[in-house]
Each structure stands twice: as C-alpha cells, then as structure tokens.
Design an enzyme around this catalytic site. Sequence first.
Site, PDB file in Angstrom:
ATOM      1  CG  LEU A  34      -6.763 -12.451  20.132  1.00 23.93           C
ATOM      2  CD1 LEU A  34      -7.246 -13.275  21.315  1.00 23.93           C
ATOM      3  CD2 LEU A  34      -5.681 -13.212  19.375  1.00 23.93           C
ATOM      4  N   GLY A  35      -9.742 -10.200  17.341  1.00 21.89           N
ATOM      5  CA  GLY A  35     -10.940 -10.146  16.518  1.00 21.89           C
ATOM      6  C   GLY A  35     -11.790  -8.942  16.862  1.00 21.89           C
ATOM      7  CD  GLU A  36     -13.056  -3.788  15.326  1.00 25.54           C
ATOM      8  OE1 GLU A  36     -13.562  -2.685  15.536  1.00 25.54           O
ATOM      9  OE2 GLU A  36     -11.956  -3.945  14.746  1.00 25.54           O
ATOM     10  CB  SER A  40     -17.330  -7.048  21.738  1.00 24.48           C
ATOM     11  OG  SER A  40     -17.426  -8.252  20.965  1.00 24.48           O
ATOM     12  CE  LYS A  57     -18.087 -10.146  23.812  1.00 22.46           C
ATOM     13  NZ  LYS A  57     -19.098 -11.229  23.718  1.00 22.46           N
ATOM     14  CG  ASP A 164     -24.513 -15.713  16.758  1.00 28.51           C
ATOM     15  OD1 ASP A 164     -24.845 -16.117  15.629  1.00 28.51           O
ATOM     16  OD2 ASP A 164     -23.602 -14.882  16.934  1.00 28.51           O
TER      17      ASP A 164
END
Length: 318
Positions: A34-36, A40, A57, A164
Amino acid sequence: MNTLGLSLIMKMGCFCSREIIYVNNTKYEIKEKLGEGGFSTIDLVENTFTKKRYALKRIICHSIDDQKIALQEIEYYKKLKHPNIIELIDSTFKGSADIVINATSEVYMVLPYYRRGTLHDYLEIRSFTKNYLDIKEILRIFIDILRAVKYMHDMKPEALAHRDLKTSNVCLTDGLSPVVMDLGSVAPAKVQVCGSQDAQKLQDIAAERCSMPYRAPELFNVKSYCVIDQRTDIWSLACVLYAMCYFKSPFDAVYERGDSVALAVMSGKINFPEDTPFTQDAHDLILFMLKEDPTERPFIDDVISKSEEYRRALENNV
C-alpha cells in the site's frame, strides 16, 4: 510431463504464491503493497481465517534506538483511544532485543484497512477536475480532525503532539469521516530547549519525521533557548485546511519547484488563488492558525471554537 512444462509450473507457482506473516498466533497473507516511507512499509493483508483485510505496518530496526522508537509508537496506539484516531488491532516484535552489528529486528503493527485511502488520495482525485469540496463538508471533516488533535493535546499527565499532521496521515472511512494515523512522530508536546545541542537534536528529529510542507517554522530553525509546544500541530492543521480547500499545502508548490521550503515557511506568507470558490472567512480561519511566531498561534480549543462558530454561521445563512 517434460522438463519445460514442470519448470513453467514451478515458476508460476512461485509467482502466484503469497507471503505469509504471523502476528502472534494470527496468520495473515500479504495481498499488495500500500505504501512505503522512510522508516516503514505498509502492506494490505488478509486474515487467512476470517478473510478480513487489514493494513500491516512493518518497521525494520537497525539499532536499539530504532527499536525504542517503534515500541514507543505501539504504546501510543494503546494509549490513544479516540474515534478519530486509528486503533491498533495487534502488534509483535521479531528479532533480538540486543541488536548486534549488521543485525536487524522488525516491529509489526496490524491496523484497520480503509479502502478509501487517505485524505491526500481523495483530494488528489478531485484536483484533476478542480472539483472543490463544499466548505460545509470541509468543516465537518476538519472539526473531527481537530477533536482528535485536542484529545492528544489534552492528554494527562503529559500533553502530546502529533508532529506530522498532513493530508496523507488522515485516513477516510466509507462515510468520509477522518481518522488520524501514523503515530510514529508523536512526542511529548512541551520541549524545553537548553542550548545549541538540544536545539540541533530537535531540529534533526523534525527533519526526519515532520514533512516539510506541513512543518512549523520553529522546527526548521530551533532556537538554542526556547520552549516548543503543541502549537507546532496548529501550524500543520492550517496547512491541512488549506489543502482541503486547494488540494495541496500552501508550501507544496515551493517544495515541488525545489525552492527553499524553510525560507518560505519562516516568511509566514502564503498566497490564496484569485479564482476561488471560498470566501474570506475560510481564508481568515487558515490565517488564524498560520502565525509564524508560535507564541501568537492559538491553542486547539480556540481553533475548534472558531471553526464551529464559522460552521454555525454557514448553517444559519442557509
């Protein structure tokens, strides 16, 4: 069966096989990435028994300090229970507690999967046709984000700051309710900086963990003797609100051009598009939060009060 046919089957088998991950006693099959991020990766996984999908995660730790940060994130997930803050389903730690040279460990966190993705994804899709969100819808989502942040800022015995906040760290439910995620940057809100060494340390942490186009000016150039507090989040929230109106943070264009985001942020000046569907009231709410001097910036209660007042005024004008 000839050797070529067997070889093809074996290759297909390898290609189609899915990686299996165990988190405690639960077995998950990885479906896709899904993402990087810098620290992580996020994978879409499926519980092999219930067939329910989650986001996994994974944080690779190369040092004891990395481990402490990852395990602290888990503690914040356990501590922060709010409908607009993402929940932790399960977690585990794999590897040695004492990392030797060239060894690594991994921390796994099982989180809910939101098929709509993030607020960033949602805004990006709408930006292609300049399909602006209605201001009432913006305020509905934004006030829920504010309530999640207030919960963190009001935490006892010590206030917490997210550090963040950005559109890609807000998931959206099927009903378009916001869920603040990624607690890896969460920290005690109030930081007493005593000397240049303290200042440089905090500045380095901010550079690693706070996204530039949403980062408060006092984190770009930390003074040697100062107090940093939860109002770093208020600046970021102003950038989030601007992005909800105009699809990107007010400093994204600077970042994309390769110009100095630090200089742009520390100038405290932003531009609003001339061709806009939003009134001055919306701009005033953004500017209310976007004060370059953190001592002039409001706290979260004042932001909620002003946002709700604006929403009531809109409702009364209908």
